[in-house]
Design a protein around this motif. Structure first.
Motif, PDB file in Angstrom:
ATOM      1  N   GLY A 124      -2.547   5.256   2.131  1.00 58.92           N
ATOM      2  CA  GLY A 124      -3.674   6.064   2.571  1.00 58.92           C
ATOM      3  C   GLY A 124      -5.006   5.416   2.249  1.00 58.92           C
ATOM      4  O   GLY A 124      -5.940   5.434   3.065  1.00 58.92           O
ATOM      5  N   LEU A 125      -5.113   4.821   1.069  1.00 57.04           N
ATOM      6  CA  LEU A 125      -6.348   4.129   0.703  1.00 57.04           C
ATOM      7  C   LEU A 125      -6.552   2.884   1.564  1.00 57.04           C
ATOM      8  O   LEU A 125      -7.673   2.578   1.983  1.00 57.04           O
ATOM      9  N   ALA A 126      -5.462   2.163   1.838  1.00 55.70           N
ATOM     10  CA  ALA A 126      -5.574   0.957   2.669  1.00 55.70           C
ATOM     11  C   ALA A 126      -6.026   1.302   4.081  1.00 55.70           C
ATOM     12  O   ALA A 126      -6.716   0.506   4.731  1.00 55.70           O
ATOM     13  N   ALA A 127      -5.661   2.493   4.567  1.00 55.36           N
ATOM     14  CA  ALA A 127      -6.024   2.905   5.925  1.00 55.36           C
ATOM     15  C   ALA A 127      -7.418   3.528   5.991  1.00 55.36           C
ATOM     16  O   ALA A 127      -7.931   3.774   7.083  1.00 55.36           O
ATOM     17  N   ALA A 128      -8.019   3.776   4.849  1.00 56.38           N
ATOM     18  CA  ALA A 128      -9.341   4.404   4.816  1.00 56.38           C
ATOM     19  C   ALA A 128     -10.399   3.452   5.379  1.00 56.38           C
ATOM     20  O   ALA A 128     -10.238   2.231   5.314  1.00 56.38           O
ATOM     21  N   GLU A 143      10.562   9.912  -6.719  1.00 56.90           N
ATOM     22  CA  GLU A 143       9.475  10.705  -6.148  1.00 56.90           C
ATOM     23  C   GLU A 143       8.098  10.116  -6.472  1.00 56.90           C
ATOM     24  O   GLU A 143       7.196  10.142  -5.630  1.00 56.90           O
ATOM     25  N   THR A 144       7.947   9.612  -7.669  1.00 57.83           N
ATOM     26  CA  THR A 144       6.655   9.037  -8.061  1.00 57.83           C
ATOM     27  C   THR A 144       6.347   7.807  -7.224  1.00 57.83           C
ATOM     28  O   THR A 144       5.209   7.608  -6.784  1.00 57.83           O
ATOM     29  N   GLN A 145       7.356   6.990  -6.990  1.00 60.67           N
ATOM     30  CA  GLN A 145       7.162   5.820  -6.144  1.00 60.67           C
ATOM     31  C   GLN A 145       6.754   6.237  -4.732  1.00 60.67           C
ATOM     32  O   GLN A 145       5.855   5.621  -4.128  1.00 60.67           O
ATOM     33  N   SER A 146       7.361   7.271  -4.212  1.00 56.77           N
ATOM     34  CA  SER A 146       7.009   7.750  -2.875  1.00 56.77           C
ATOM     35  C   SER A 146       5.564   8.247  -2.837  1.00 56.77           C
ATOM     36  O   SER A 146       4.827   7.974  -1.886  1.00 56.77           O
ATOM     37  N   LEU A 147       5.165   8.978  -3.869  1.00 57.82           N
ATOM     38  CA  LEU A 147       3.776   9.448  -3.949  1.00 57.82           C
ATOM     39  C   LEU A 147       2.804   8.276  -3.958  1.00 57.82           C
ATOM     40  O   LEU A 147       1.800   8.274  -3.233  1.00 57.82           O
ATOM     41  N   LEU A 148       3.112   7.248  -4.760  1.00 58.14           N
ATOM     42  CA  LEU A 148       2.224   6.086  -4.854  1.00 58.14           C
ATOM     43  C   LEU A 148       2.206   5.288  -3.552  1.00 58.14           C
ATOM     44  O   LEU A 148       1.166   4.734  -3.167  1.00 58.14           O
ATOM     45  N   ARG A 183       6.481  13.809  -0.601  1.00 57.15           N
ATOM     46  CA  ARG A 183       5.725  13.097  -1.632  1.00 57.15           C
ATOM     47  C   ARG A 183       4.799  12.024  -1.044  1.00 57.15           C
ATOM     48  O   ARG A 183       3.653  11.883  -1.475  1.00 57.15           O
ATOM     49  N   GLU A 184       5.283  11.286  -0.081  1.00 61.08           N
ATOM     50  CA  GLU A 184       4.433  10.259   0.516  1.00 61.08           C
ATOM     51  C   GLU A 184       3.257  10.894   1.249  1.00 61.08           C
ATOM     52  O   GLU A 184       2.117  10.416   1.169  1.00 61.08           O
ATOM     53  N   ARG A 185       3.514  11.981   1.936  1.00 55.33           N
ATOM     54  CA  ARG A 185       2.439  12.695   2.629  1.00 55.33           C
ATOM     55  C   ARG A 185       1.421  13.235   1.626  1.00 55.33           C
ATOM     56  O   ARG A 185       0.212  13.196   1.866  1.00 55.33           O
ATOM     57  N   LEU A 186       1.917  13.728   0.500  1.00 57.59           N
ATOM     58  CA  LEU A 186       1.021  14.205  -0.550  1.00 57.59           C
ATOM     59  C   LEU A 186       0.116  13.077  -1.033  1.00 57.59           C
ATOM     60  O   LEU A 186      -1.096  13.268  -1.221  1.00 57.59           O
ATOM     61  N   GLY A 187       0.684  11.896  -1.225  1.00 57.26           N
ATOM     62  CA  GLY A 187      -0.120  10.751  -1.652  1.00 57.26           C
ATOM     63  C   GLY A 187      -1.207  10.404  -0.653  1.00 57.26           C
ATOM     64  O   GLY A 187      -2.345  10.085  -1.031  1.00 57.26           O
ATOM     65  N   ARG A 188      -0.880  10.486   0.637  1.00 62.94           N
ATOM     66  CA  ARG A 188      -1.880  10.191   1.669  1.00 62.94           C
ATOM     67  C   ARG A 188      -3.007  11.232   1.666  1.00 62.94           C
ATOM     68  O   ARG A 188      -4.180  10.895   1.879  1.00 62.94           O
ATOM     69  N   GLU A 189      -2.651  12.485   1.451  1.00 63.16           N
ATOM     70  CA  GLU A 189      -3.674  13.522   1.395  1.00 63.16           C
ATOM     71  C   GLU A 189      -4.604  13.316   0.202  1.00 63.16           C
ATOM     72  O   GLU A 189      -5.819  13.516   0.288  1.00 63.16           O
TER      73      GLU A 189
END
Length: 296
Positions: free
Chosen positions: A217-221, A206-211, A152-158
């Protein structure tokens, strides 16, 4: 508005003084309850409390006047402070939960007043429908590796990466139907900055992990990313944004918050800004230096 906490403290002092005065007054009301000397001391205490009450009321009134003056000043200087900061820039807006029209309107006005445009708005449906998301991801070979609770966290980063780069939107194309509640604008335009708001309540599992993956991911952009919320928001998201590396602004529905947002989107030093307790870096960042190409 800048004196809100002081305002509340002053009101508290008023009520404490009134309550104490009432109780002491009740004690004095019965003859023979206290001696004359004690009565004089208690009367002096009442007089002192009344004086403190009057002073507190005066402070509240002065704070109101100062707050109104500061708000008027911010409103009048806002156009000059933000003009041209985002000239020609494209901004994306992500809502976690249904779109808050008040917040969306404030973001659009700020971006437009700064010379930019909101190119994309997406509202993500939460909490996550785990089975539907996994079913959508299994539909294409390129997204099957993102299936499962552990991803889920990886999905959020993608999702964050695709949002900023503007495509190809391999993951978003597959989960759009089950994860995106509302969308407007073009998802194929690269973004120069991103704003995130979370009208939804705090999420778990799971939702927390996605977020977590999305925010990180946005912070690293390689573009400015800012988490925002309106004044006195229930279930503040500022701390969650800050933990994942996003710059933050509270009070986006007010002129100071809108100035802070414009500064951050234009490249000001990231931090936590606003007027609430979570604004650890002050009301506003320093205005960024914006240069324009010289015409030849």
């Amino acid at each position: 508005m800048f004196d809100l906490r002081y305002h509340v403290a002053s009101l508290a002092a008023v009520f404490v003084a009134l309550i104490l005065g009432i109780f002491v007054g009740v004690g004095l009301s019965g003859k023979g309850f206290v001696s004359d000397a004690e009565r004089e001391n208690l009367q002096a205490s009442i007089d002192a409390l009344r004086a403190e009450r009057d002073a507190a009321v005066a402070r509240v009134q002065n704070a109101d006047r100062r707050g109104e003056a500061l708000d008027d000043f911010a409103d009048s200087t806002y156009p000059d402070l933000v003009a041209g900061l985002l000239e020609g820039k494209t901004v994306g807006v992500v809502f976690v939960g249904s779109v808050d029209q008040g917040v969306a309107g404030a973001i659009r006005r700020t971006v437009a007043d700064s010379g930019g445009r909101v190119a994309l708005t997406r509202a993500l449906r939460v909490p996550l429908d785990s089975e539907a998301v996994d079913s959508a991801l299994r539909a294409e070979p390129d997204t099957r590796e993102l299936v499962g609770v552990d991803n889920r966290e990886r999905l959020g980063r993608e999702l964050a990466r695709e949002l900023v780069t503007g495509g190809p939107n391999t993951v978003f194309d597959e989960v759009d139907r089950v994860l995106v509640e509302e969308q407007s604008g073009s998802s194929t335009v690269p973004l120069d900055a991103v704003v995130v708001a979370r009208p939804a309540s705090p999420q778990q599992g799971e939702t927390q992990s996605l977020l977590t993956g999305l925010y990180s991911g946005l912070a690293a952009a390689p573009v400015p990313t800012v988490g925002v919320e309106k004044s006195e928001a229930a279930g503040s998201a500022i701390a969650a944004f800050h933990r994942r590396g996003l710059a933050t602004v509270d009070g986006i529905d007010q002129a100071p918050g809108q100035v802070a947002l414009a500064f951050l989107l234009a490249g000001a030093r990231p931090g936590s800004y606003g007027i609430d307790d979570g604004a650890t870096d002050g009301v506003l960042p320093d205005r960024p230096l914006v240069t324009t190409a010289r015409e030849e």
